[in-house]
Design a protein around this motif. Structure first.
Motif, PDB file in Angstrom:
ATOM      1  N   PRO A  55      45.278 -36.036  79.774  1.00 31.80           N
ATOM      2  CA  PRO A  55      45.159 -37.156  78.845  1.00 31.80           C
ATOM      3  C   PRO A  55      46.134 -37.112  77.680  1.00 31.80           C
ATOM      4  CG  PRO A  55      43.366 -35.600  78.527  1.00 31.80           C
ATOM      5  CD  PRO A  55      44.119 -35.129  79.733  1.00 31.80           C
ATOM      6  N   CYS A  56      46.659 -35.931  77.297  1.00 33.47           N
ATOM      7  CA  CYS A  56      47.658 -35.776  76.236  1.00 33.47           C
ATOM      8  C   CYS A  56      47.110 -36.043  74.838  1.00 33.47           C
ATOM      9  CB  CYS A  56      48.896 -36.650  76.475  1.00 33.47           C
ATOM     10  SG  CYS A  56      49.794 -36.195  77.976  1.00 33.47           S
ATOM     11  N   ASN A  83      50.836 -43.709  70.937  1.00 34.21           N
ATOM     12  CA  ASN A  83      50.008 -43.374  72.097  1.00 34.21           C
ATOM     13  C   ASN A  83      49.774 -44.624  72.928  1.00 34.21           C
ATOM     14  OD1 ASN A  83      48.390 -44.131  69.705  1.00 34.21           O
ATOM     15  ND2 ASN A  83      46.685 -44.074  71.150  1.00 34.21           N
ATOM     16  N   TYR A  84      49.615 -44.420  74.221  1.00 34.78           N
ATOM     17  CA  TYR A  84      49.365 -45.551  75.117  1.00 34.78           C
ATOM     18  C   TYR A  84      47.904 -45.614  75.533  1.00 34.78           C
ATOM     19  CZ  TYR A  84      50.350 -49.176  78.515  1.00 34.78           C
ATOM     20  OH  TYR A  84      50.379 -50.354  79.184  1.00 34.78           O
ATOM     21  N   GLU A  85      47.310 -44.478  75.785  1.00 33.43           N
ATOM     22  CA  GLU A  85      45.927 -44.409  76.234  1.00 33.43           C
ATOM     23  C   GLU A  85      45.276 -43.218  75.547  1.00 33.43           C
ATOM     24  OE1 GLU A  85      43.634 -43.443  80.413  1.00 33.43           O
ATOM     25  OE2 GLU A  85      45.361 -44.779  80.442  1.00 33.43           O
ATOM     26  N   GLY A  86      44.098 -43.408  74.984  1.00 32.09           N
ATOM     27  CA  GLY A  86      43.465 -42.311  74.275  1.00 32.09           C
ATOM     28  C   GLY A  86      43.953 -42.218  72.837  1.00 32.09           C
ATOM     29  N   ALA A  87      43.793 -41.026  72.243  1.00 34.38           N
ATOM     30  CA  ALA A  87      44.045 -40.856  70.823  1.00 34.38           C
ATOM     31  C   ALA A  87      45.480 -40.488  70.491  1.00 34.38           C
ATOM     32  CB  ALA A  87      43.105 -39.784  70.256  1.00 34.38           C
ATOM     33  N   ALA A  88      46.234 -39.929  71.462  1.00 30.36           N
ATOM     34  CA  ALA A  88      47.574 -39.443  71.153  1.00 30.36           C
ATOM     35  C   ALA A  88      48.372 -39.268  72.431  1.00 30.36           C
ATOM     36  CB  ALA A  88      47.493 -38.110  70.399  1.00 30.36           C
ATOM     37  N   SER A  89      49.678 -38.997  72.252  1.00 31.27           N
ATOM     38  CA  SER A  89      50.554 -38.639  73.356  1.00 31.27           C
ATOM     39  C   SER A  89      51.226 -37.316  73.013  1.00 31.27           C
ATOM     40  CB  SER A  89      51.614 -39.722  73.597  1.00 31.27           C
ATOM     41  OG  SER A  89      52.497 -39.799  72.482  1.00 31.27           O
ATOM     42  N   ASN A  90      51.987 -36.760  73.946  1.00 30.36           N
ATOM     43  CA  ASN A  90      52.825 -35.599  73.672  1.00 30.36           C
ATOM     44  C   ASN A  90      54.253 -36.086  73.469  1.00 30.36           C
ATOM     45  OD1 ASN A  90      51.509 -32.667  75.395  1.00 30.36           O
ATOM     46  ND2 ASN A  90      50.471 -34.166  74.144  1.00 30.36           N
ATOM     47  N   ILE A 122      51.600 -39.750  92.002  1.00 29.23           N
ATOM     48  CA  ILE A 122      51.396 -39.363  90.609  1.00 29.23           C
ATOM     49  C   ILE A 122      51.862 -40.515  89.731  1.00 29.23           C
ATOM     50  CG2 ILE A 122      53.656 -38.226  90.415  1.00 29.23           C
ATOM     51  CD1 ILE A 122      52.269 -36.167  88.556  1.00 29.23           C
ATOM     52  N   ALA A 123      51.148 -40.745  88.640  1.00 29.94           N
ATOM     53  CA  ALA A 123      51.489 -41.827  87.721  1.00 29.94           C
ATOM     54  C   ALA A 123      51.339 -41.327  86.292  1.00 29.94           C
ATOM     55  CB  ALA A 123      50.592 -43.037  87.960  1.00 29.94           C
ATOM     56  N   ALA A 198      48.777 -39.891  79.670  1.00 29.39           N
ATOM     57  CA  ALA A 198      47.931 -40.317  80.787  1.00 29.39           C
ATOM     58  C   ALA A 198      48.520 -40.006  82.163  1.00 29.39           C
ATOM     59  CB  ALA A 198      47.621 -41.810  80.670  1.00 29.39           C
ATOM     60  N   VAL A 199      48.661 -38.729  82.483  1.00 34.14           N
ATOM     61  CA  VAL A 199      49.134 -38.320  83.809  1.00 34.14           C
ATOM     62  C   VAL A 199      47.972 -38.433  84.789  1.00 34.14           C
ATOM     63  CG1 VAL A 199      50.168 -36.481  85.169  1.00 34.14           C
ATOM     64  CG2 VAL A 199      50.795 -36.752  82.760  1.00 34.14           C
ATOM     65  N   ARG A 200      48.180 -39.163  85.888  1.00 34.45           N
ATOM     66  CA  ARG A 200      47.110 -39.446  86.843  1.00 34.45           C
ATOM     67  C   ARG A 200      47.527 -39.070  88.261  1.00 34.45           C
ATOM     68  NH1 ARG A 200      43.144 -42.731  84.755  1.00 34.45           N
ATOM     69  NH2 ARG A 200      43.632 -43.743  82.760  1.00 34.45           N
TER      70      ARG A 200
END
Length: 244
Positions: A55-56, A83-90, A122-123, A198-200
């Motif tokens: 989730p990053c 950030n794109y999804e959730g609270a933050a990104s890396n 992978i996305a 958001a690695v899926r």
């Protein structure tokens, strides 16, 4: 940001346009009119969001210096304002020495327990920096290492990146072991800044998995017989600023 006036039809192609006069928060306009086209999946079981693996929201990657060449400086942090999804990104800010031909920086996930096969995909959400540097994903098992091309960073802003893993040998489970950013010969390639979110994993895409092509800033998916917009539509000016 806009809301769809009604549900989209399955298996249909839609287009929308954005005027060249639309401006971002800094007053920069597009310069030219833009037309975007996308196609929805054919049925409710033909597209899946997939399992969220990384989730990053916390620092989920580290720089692997043993797999890195020609890196002059780097900053790797949790970025709560981008950030794109959730609270933050890396977020990785990097600079190469620009002296060797094969300079690259390698980001290794802290959790490498996630397994993929050639039937999976992978996305991830990836924020581009216009550097034109190449991004590859590494999958490995017992010394068998595969670097698969994902994208070229010739864009600014968030973009959904999706890769079917058919290039992996069949019948073998591989670990997702990292992301490699390689310097190109473009003017902006010696330095840049990217964000990962958001690695899926999408399982068994060869049996009716994700069939949508990612357009700039948007992705439409079906779930439980309902058409789902993954994220509010976003688009970006040449400066990389999001138009809300």
């Amino acid at each position: 940001r806009f809301e769809l006036p009604q549900a989209l039809e399955p298996g249909a192609t839609y287009s929308f346009s954005i005027s060249k006069d639309l401006k971002d928060i800094n007053g920069v306009d597009f310069g030219t009119d833009r037309l975007f086209t996308f196609t929805t999946a054919a049925s409710s079981d033909q597209a899946r969001i997939g399992d969220l693996l990384i989730p990053c929201d916390t620092l989920s990657f580290d720089v692997n210096y043993g797999k890195t060449l020609g890196l002059a400086t780097k900053t790797l942090v949790v970025e709560k304002s981008r950030n794109y999804e959730g609270a933050a990104s890396n977020r990785l800010a990097y600079a190469f020495n620009a002296t060797d031909e094969d300079e690259h920086v390698f980001l290794q996930p802290r959790d490498m327990s996630h397994l993929f096969t050639s039937r999976d995909a992978i996305a991830l959400e990836l924020y581009g920096d216009l550097s034109e540097n190449e991004v590859q994903l590494e999958f490995s098992v017992e010394g068998d290492v595969h670097l698969l091309p994902l994208t070229v960073l010739d864009y600014a802003g968030w973009r959904y990146q999706y890769l079917e893993l058919t290039a992996l040998p069949e019948g073998v489970e591989f670990q997702f072991t990292g992301i490699r950013i390689s310097r190109s010969e473009a003017v902006l390639s010696p330095s840049g800044e990217i964000c990962i979110d958001a690695v899926r994993r999408i399982n068994n895409v060869t049996n009716g998995g994700e069939e949508l092509e990612a357009s700039e800033g948007t992705q439409y998916l079906f779930r439980d017989n309902q058409i789902l917009v993954r994220k509010a539509d976003r688009t970006y000016t040449l400066t990389g600023n999001c138009v809300e």
